[in-house]
Every structure is written in C-alpha cells, then in structure tokens.
Scaffold this active site. Structure first.
Site, mmCIF file in Angstrom:
data_model
loop_
_atom_site.group_PDB
_atom_site.id
_atom_site.type_symbol
_atom_site.label_atom_id
_atom_site.label_comp_id
_atom_site.label_asym_id
_atom_site.label_seq_id
_atom_site.Cartn_x
_atom_site.Cartn_y
_atom_site.Cartn_z
ATOM 1 C CE1 TYR A 27 0.813 -0.006 4.398
ATOM 2 C CE2 TYR A 27 -1.436 -0.682 4.806
ATOM 3 C CZ TYR A 27 -0.175 -0.404 5.271
ATOM 4 O OH TYR A 27 0.083 -0.506 6.600
ATOM 5 C CD GLU A 28 -0.395 5.382 1.778
ATOM 6 O OE1 GLU A 28 -0.253 6.253 0.896
ATOM 7 O OE2 GLU A 28 -1.441 5.211 2.408
ATOM 8 N N GLY A 29 1.303 3.036 -2.631
ATOM 9 C CA GLY A 29 2.150 2.906 -3.804
ATOM 10 C C GLY A 29 3.012 1.678 -3.625
#
Lengths: 249, 592
Positions: free
Chosen positions: B437-439
């Site tokens: 997550y978060e890229g």
C-alpha cells in the site's frame, strides 16, 4: 496543604540484576534506571490529593547523582509542582536519607510526607520509619488507603494478618504499598510542561547533614543456585532427609 | 509470545551520538525539543507501547474487526487502548501548537511511530491515518476548515482517512468516477464508492473525517481533473451531530493487520467541502502520501525490530545440539542455537539491516525538520530535496527489509515460528501489506528513477551524492575506517556510474529505466546504509573499551557483517541493471 514526596532512582525492575565480578555491588553500567515503583505510587497519591483539592503543592525530593534529576522530571511530568535535588555521588544509606529529608522538611514545612515503603534496589524499608522517629511525627507504613481528614489522616496498613487502620495526627509520614493506587502514565503535554518546572539543587553539606555510611558492605553475592528436587520412596525417608540432610526439622 | 522492549539505548545512540539531534532545538519553532525532551518522550511512549499496545496485539489479530449493519467494531481492548493513547496526548505529538499540538520534531515522531508499529501495527493505523489527513488539511484547506477540523484531529477525538482507491483504479487515479456536484452554498454532494479505506469506519472516535478524491462536473479528464474533499461522517445538525449520507458497505478479510478495519465506503450525495483548489486534488493528496509513505517505511522497520528481538531471545534460549566446533556451554544439556553460524548469519542479517534502516530513517526524519525549520532557505531547500529523493527508498527498502526480516525471524524459530502461539507468523502477515500500500514498491522504484532522478536536472541526487562523496574522501584517509569505507566507496562509484547509465538509456527508452528501477533502488539503499554504518563505526570506535563497550563492539561487528556480507548484493544488482531491459521485455506477451 503541602505534600513532600521522596523518590529514588533505582535499576529498572525489568533489568536482570548481575553482581559485579569483584563482588563490591551490582552492575550499574549501561543498565536502565527508573523511578522506584513504590515511589511512583507515592507521587501518584500526592498528585491525586492535589487534584482532589486537598493538597495545594506537591514537592518532590531525590537524593543521588546528576541523573536523579531525570527521576524528578518524571515525577514532575506526573503532576508534581517542583523538585529538590540533593546531589551526591556517594552511597546514601537510609539513616542519611532520613536526616537529609528531615532537613528539607524543616525548610519546606509539609503537612504530609509520602515515601515508598522500600526501594527495590536495597529493600531496606527503613527511611520512612527513621524519618518519623527523627521528626517525632506519626507514621502510617505500608499504606493501601489514605484518607485525609481535618487535622488527621486515616491510613489503612497492609499487615501480616490483614488490614489495620490507624488514625494519625498531622503532620505525618506515610509509606506506600502496592495496592494504594495504580500510577498514571505521564501525558505528552505534561512531559513538556515538566521541563519548565523548577528543580532546586542542593547538597548534604548545604543542608548540614553528615551522610557518611554507618554500615560497610563486605561483599555482594548472587543467591545460591537452587538444587534440583529429589523423589523419596516413603514418608519415613522424607522425615529422615528433612532431619539429617536438610536439617530443617 | 513475541518479545519486545523499546530499544531506547539504540535511539539514544542514533539521536545523540550519530546525528547530534540537539541541533534541532536551535531551529526556530523547535526550541522546546531539547535532548532531555527527546529522552523523556521516548521513555514514556515506550511504556504506553509496551504496557498498553503490545498486550492486545495478538488478541487483536485473533479476533480481528467485525462488521454488522454498517457498524465496525475493533477487537477487545482497542477502544480502551485508544482512549489511553489519546488522553496521554500522543495523537498531538507533531501537530501544530495553534491547533493544540505539541509541535515536536518529525524525527522524534518517527521513533514513537516505530515503537507503535513494533508493538501493534494494526493499532497504529488509526492515529497514523489521522496524521496523514491532518497534514493534508493543514497544508491545503481554508482557515475556516482548518479551525473546524484540526484541533479535534490533533486531540484524537476525531480520526481521519484517505479515500483514493476505487474498485477499478488504484495506481492510476485519473480513472476515478466518484463525483462531486456543487450545491451552491459552498458545499458539494459527493457520490461514489471507495475501497481499501483503512480506518474508514470504527468505534474508536466520535467522528471520522474522510478526505475523498472526486471529480467536479467541469473536470478535465485524467489526473488533472481530480479534486480533494473533506467529508465528515457526522455533520453539525440542530441539536447535535447529524449523520452524513455515507456508510461502510463491508470490511475486507485480509492476510494481516486484522485489527485495522479496511473498508468499502459508499458515498451517496454526502456533504463535503473542497480542500484546496479545484482540480488540484492530486497535488494535495501527495502531501498526505509523502508523509504516509515515510510512515509505511517506519512500519516495516517497527515490525522488523520486534521480529529481531524475538528471534534473538529465542536463539539465546533454545537448547539444541552442540556447536560445530565442540561444546560451548557444557553446563547445559545442549548449546543454545545462537552458537551456529547459520543462526548468527540470520540474526546479523536482521540486526544489520534493522539498525542500518533506522539510521536512514532518523537521518531523513531530522532532514524533514530541517526542511521546515532551518532559518537558512538554502538549507531548507537542500533538506527538502534530500527528503524527496529518499522517501521512495525509505518506503520501499524498509518495507522489503521488514518483510524479509520477519520471514527470517520465523526461520530462526523453526516450527515454532510457523505456529501462531509465538507471534512470529503474525509479524510476517502484518509486515507484508507495507510492501503494497501507499504505492507498491515497484511504483516507489519508478518514482525514484522516473521523477526524483531527473528532477531539477539531477539536483536531488546531488543532495545525496555530494555529502557522501565528501565523507568518503575524509574517511578514506583514516586507517581505522578503511575496511569499512573502501567497499562503500567502490559501491558508491558504481552507483554514480549506473545512475548515468540509467539516465542516458532511460531518456531514449523509458522501459530501460523501468526495468532497472527496483534493482537501482535497492542498490541505492545499500550504499546509503553502508555509508551510515561507516559513520556508526566512526562514532563507536573510541568507545569500545568504555563502560558500554559491549554495545559499541556490537555495532562494529554488525557494521563489518553488513559491509562484507550484505553490501556485496550491489554486485548482483549492478549485473542485472547492466543487462538492460531486453531480458525483461523481449518475451511476447502471449508466452507468459
């Protein structure tokens, strides 16, 4: 009403204690230190008295090396108002602590002094009692409940047979037991505020107290290792072993 | 049971001995952040983490969040823990004083976050997301909105979320379908569905402030048509809070962080306010994302620390067989497994990367503070550049490292690592999401080679290359440092060479840069950490015979392990990068 609390910087209760190789004491280099847990209870009690409006000021004293200031800051972060640091790098035994506290009591005139019932490093459990004797004040030791009234304080004590309640005339000394309260965590805003609270520094000389040790430590050793158990075949054998081998009956 | 005690000694080493953190208190606005405050805050945070968050970590994992009739319940004990955390003021650590925050430095916040993630990563999601939402509002919203939301978010009474992802789009946010229609009174009606919303619904706070990406009716297509909205769960109503027309549709059943609710959020003409300018939402969201990416890196570090401490304790306790070279502990029925070279290899692999990774995080944490508070604008710009450059490296390297470390920790435990009782498999499951997550970490690598590398004609890169180059020159002439700095110098020279190679080939064919990106990021991270280990050796060498000699001798041995056994991974990365894009791209799609 002013409350005076004494706190001691000790090796943290989580640390596994090791005896120094030369048997002069326990290893303190690189060991985590924190406030004596019984003293935390003392600070908590004083802060609660202040929050309840019974106490007007909570003053914290610690006797010890420069780092003892950190312990005072911890108490200030819990809610005490100001600190007094009696700086010394010497070993200070309970009688000397009691004399130093007596000198501070003379300056501060507290109505109540709260200390931990003992420190977890030397387990002496003497300071509060000695201070009471030196001051000629009433004492309520091993307190699990403290109830302040007009001019008196009712202290419920944890004694071998159960609980005993004593009514003490103020001013008085209370030493705290584990069940008195559960100390709070210092909140972040209070840690920040504690930084700005004053800590007065003084010394034993300035207070006119001789802190020279009256007792000499010969050596410090680890307790003997526990031996494994033995299975016995009969009660007669058990009695025999208790009598002749263990020599306990 | 996993084992954890906050590594306060490590923190003091990083802050006071390695990075001279007393400097931050000379910067305007951080005067209160003295070394004593750092120590006092860390010590108290350690108590909360060890005593309040850690005991509910495994029970929270076993129980997970539950969903019923639109209501999400966090596991037993989470509400009480959150209240204790909030009442202690911990949600306000780095928030601005004008909104009731303590305004403490980011570098301090990093270490507190590390302890939270070490003890309960799921729990950390709730205040963590609030922090991200707080930052976006603080940076972009109108004063009126700031006054309304920030104080209660700083105090932790209200929490926050980031609503980006939709069922059909995650990485490519230009495709979002959520709509925002102006009502005419300054508010908007938001309609759409968002998924994977961490902390989207829960029972910890009295209100939840959603930051939602949506498109206005006149929005240009693609990422330039996205706007950011503040959409609270409860609105002000006559006589009390009124429920906004939004609801949690369900929660995900997932591999790890089970006590963190991951929600499907349905907005049905929900009332919202524009945060920042119309169509500039993606930029606003990036404020949040950058903080969040660093925070995710810290999650990797946090769980890795717990895995290392647990594996270390187990390797010291577990008696099994004898040392290959003969009995080491004759008084015991068998030697502890710590005597075995392969167990030591595992532990040192963990320790050298956890501590090296922490050094990277603390360095960058201090640079964030410098970028915001240093009186000299040139210093602020330099620090900001360095933070921007290293952010994808922290996110990606620390989370890959976190996941690998937790897996290694499980390996040290053998079969006991695979069963639930010891908590090691939970760490593996919890750590895994941080790589995604978060890229995803692949996206981070593209951010590094595609955006950060060429930005301002390579200016960001120079913010790293120049000081490291200067340090290498200085350290190379010190005989006691040579065994450490010379391999770092070699790898550093190679990194510069490869940087040139990628920049050149990537210009004509972006696939070249894309194919090299992941290896390049790793290479970069290893060089950065090799540099930091050398600095740690330099600090430790004069102290090896002192009171705390064991600590410093441990540092030097760990550095030697890193330099000789981990840093050479750069050779393999270099070979892979130099092979170019062809081996990755030549195969026909249908042949997969």
């Amino acid at each position: 009403m002013k409350v005076l609390v004494a706190v001691k910087r000790v090796v943290d209760y989580n640390v596994k204690i090791r005896v120094k190789a030369d048997k002069t004491g326990v290893e303190t280099a690189n060991v985590k230190f924190s406030m004596n847990p019984f003293d935390e209870i003392a600070v908590e009690q004083a802060v609660r008295l202040k929050e309840a409006g019974t106490a007007t000021e909570v003053v914290v004293v610690s006797i010890g090396p420069a780092q003892a200031q950190e312990t005072i800051r911890t108490a200030l972060a819990m809610g005490a108002d100001r600190g007094i640091h009696v700086q010394t790098d010497a070993e200070v035994q309970p009688l000397a602590v009691a004399k130093l506290l007596k000198a501070i009591v003379a300056n501060e005139n507290p109505t109540l002094v709260i200390v931990g019932k003992q420190a977890i490093d030397d387990d002496c459990s003497q300071t509060g009692q000695m201070l009471a004797a030196l001051l000629g004040w009433s004492q309520g030791t091993f307190a699990s409940k403290v109830d302040l009234k007009d001019g008196t304080v009712a202290v419920t004590r944890e004694v071998d047979g159960g609980l005993e309640t004593v009514d003490l005339k103020l001013p008085a000394i209370v030493t705290t037991d584990l069940r008195l309260n559960e100390p709070r965590y210092a909140s972040l805003p209070n840690i920040m505020k504690a930084k700005k609270k004053p800590i007065d520094a003084t010394t034993a000389e300035a207070l006119g107290v001789d802190i020279a040790s009256r007792l000499i430590t010969l050596k410090v050793e680890e307790p003997a290792k526990r031996q494994g158990g033995k299975k016995v075949g009969s009660i007669a054998e058990l009695v025999d072993k208790l009598k002749n081998e263990a020599r306990v009956i | 049971m996993a084992t954890y005690k906050a590594p306060l000694r490590e923190y003091k080493f990083m802050l006071h001995e390695l990075f001279g953190v007393e400097e931050v208190s000379t910067w305007p606005g951080l005067e209160d952040a003295t070394p004593e405050i750092f120590d006092a805050v860390l010590e108290e945070a350690a108590k909360i983490c060890e005593d309040v968050l850690f005991p509910i970590n495994r029970s929270g994992d076993e129980e997970g969040c539950t969903f019923e009739n639109g209501v999400v319940r966090t596991p037993k004990g989470f509400k009480e823990a959150y209240d204790a955390f909030r009442e202690g003021g911990w949600t306000s650590l780095s928030a601005h004083p004008e909104y009731g925050g303590q305004g403490l430095p980011h570098v301090l916040s990093f270490l507190v976050e590390e302890m939270i993630c070490s003890t309960n990563m799921s729990f950390g999601m709730y205040p963590g997301l609030t922090g991200g939402a707080y930052n976006a509002i603080a940076a972009h919203a109108s004063d009126e909105l700031k006054q309304k939301y920030l104080p209660k978010m700083a105090s932790g009474e209200w929490s926050g979320t980031m609503n980006l992802t939709e069922p059909h789009c995650g990485t490519d946010l230009g495709l979002i379908r959520t709509k925002a229609v102006p009502v005419g009174d300054g508010t908007y009606k938001i309609t759409g569905t968002k998924i994977f919303i961490s902390a989207g619904e829960h029972d910890l706070t009295e209100n939840i402030i959603h930051l939602v990406l949506a498109k206005l009716p006149d929005a240009p297509p693609g990422p330039r048509g996205i706007s950011l909205f503040i959409v609270p769960k409860y609105l002000d109503g006559d006589g009390g809070p009124k429920r906004n027309s939004l609801a949690c549709g369900s929660i995900e059943h997932k591999m790890g962080i089970k006590a963190s609710s991951t929600c499907v959020m349905n907005f049905d003409e929900a009332t919202g306010w524009l945060c920042g300018e119309a169509h500039k939402g993606l930029r606003a969201m990036f404020t949040m994302m950058n903080t969040a990416r660093l925070g995710v890196g810290i999650q990797g570090l946090g769980v890795a620390e717990t895995s290392y401490q647990s594996a270390r304790a187990y390797a010291q306790d577990r008696l099994q067989g004898r040392a290959l070279t003969g009995t080491k502990y004759p008084e015991k029925p068998a030697d502890p497994i710590l005597v075995h070279p392969d167990v030591r290899r595992m532990l040192l692999t963990m320790k050298s990367q956890v501590e090296g990774g922490r050094a990277l995080a603390v360095w960058i944490g201090k640079e964030i503070d410098k970028s915001k508070h240093h009186p000299d604008p040139a210093e602020r710009e330099a620090a900001d550049d360095l933070v921007a450059l290293i952010t994808p490296i922290i996110k990606s390297f620390l989370t890959d490292m976190g996941s690998e470390t937790c897996n290694t920790g499980m390996q040290v435990f053998g079969g006991h690592g695979y069963i639930r009782e010891w908590g090691m498999e939970q760490l593996v499951r919890d750590a895994r999401i941080a790589q995604i997550y978060e890229g995803t970490n692949g996206i981070q690598a593209l951010d590094l080679v595609g955006r950060k590398m060429p930005m301002h004609m390579g200016r960001l890169l120079r913010r790293f290359f120049h000081p490291v180059d200067a340090y290498i020159k200085e350290a190379s002439v010190k005989p006691e440092l040579q065994e450490f700095i010379l391999p770092v110098a070699k790898a550093f020279a190679r990194l510069q060479q490869i940087t040139g190679f990628i920049a050149q080939k990537g210009m004509s064919n972006p696939d070249e840069a894309g194919a090299a990106a992941t290896e390049y990021l790793r290479f970069f991270a290893l060089v950065a950490i090799g540099y930091l280990w050398t600095r740690m050796v330099e600090v430790s060498l004069p102290k090896v015979d002192g009171d705390d000699g064991l600590f410093y001798r441990g540092k030097i041995a760990t550095a030697r392990f890193f330099i000789t056994r981990i840093l050479p991974q750069t050779n393999a990365h270099a070979a892979a990068i130099m092979a170019g894009a062809k081996p990755v791209m030549e195969m026909e799609d249908a042949a997969f």
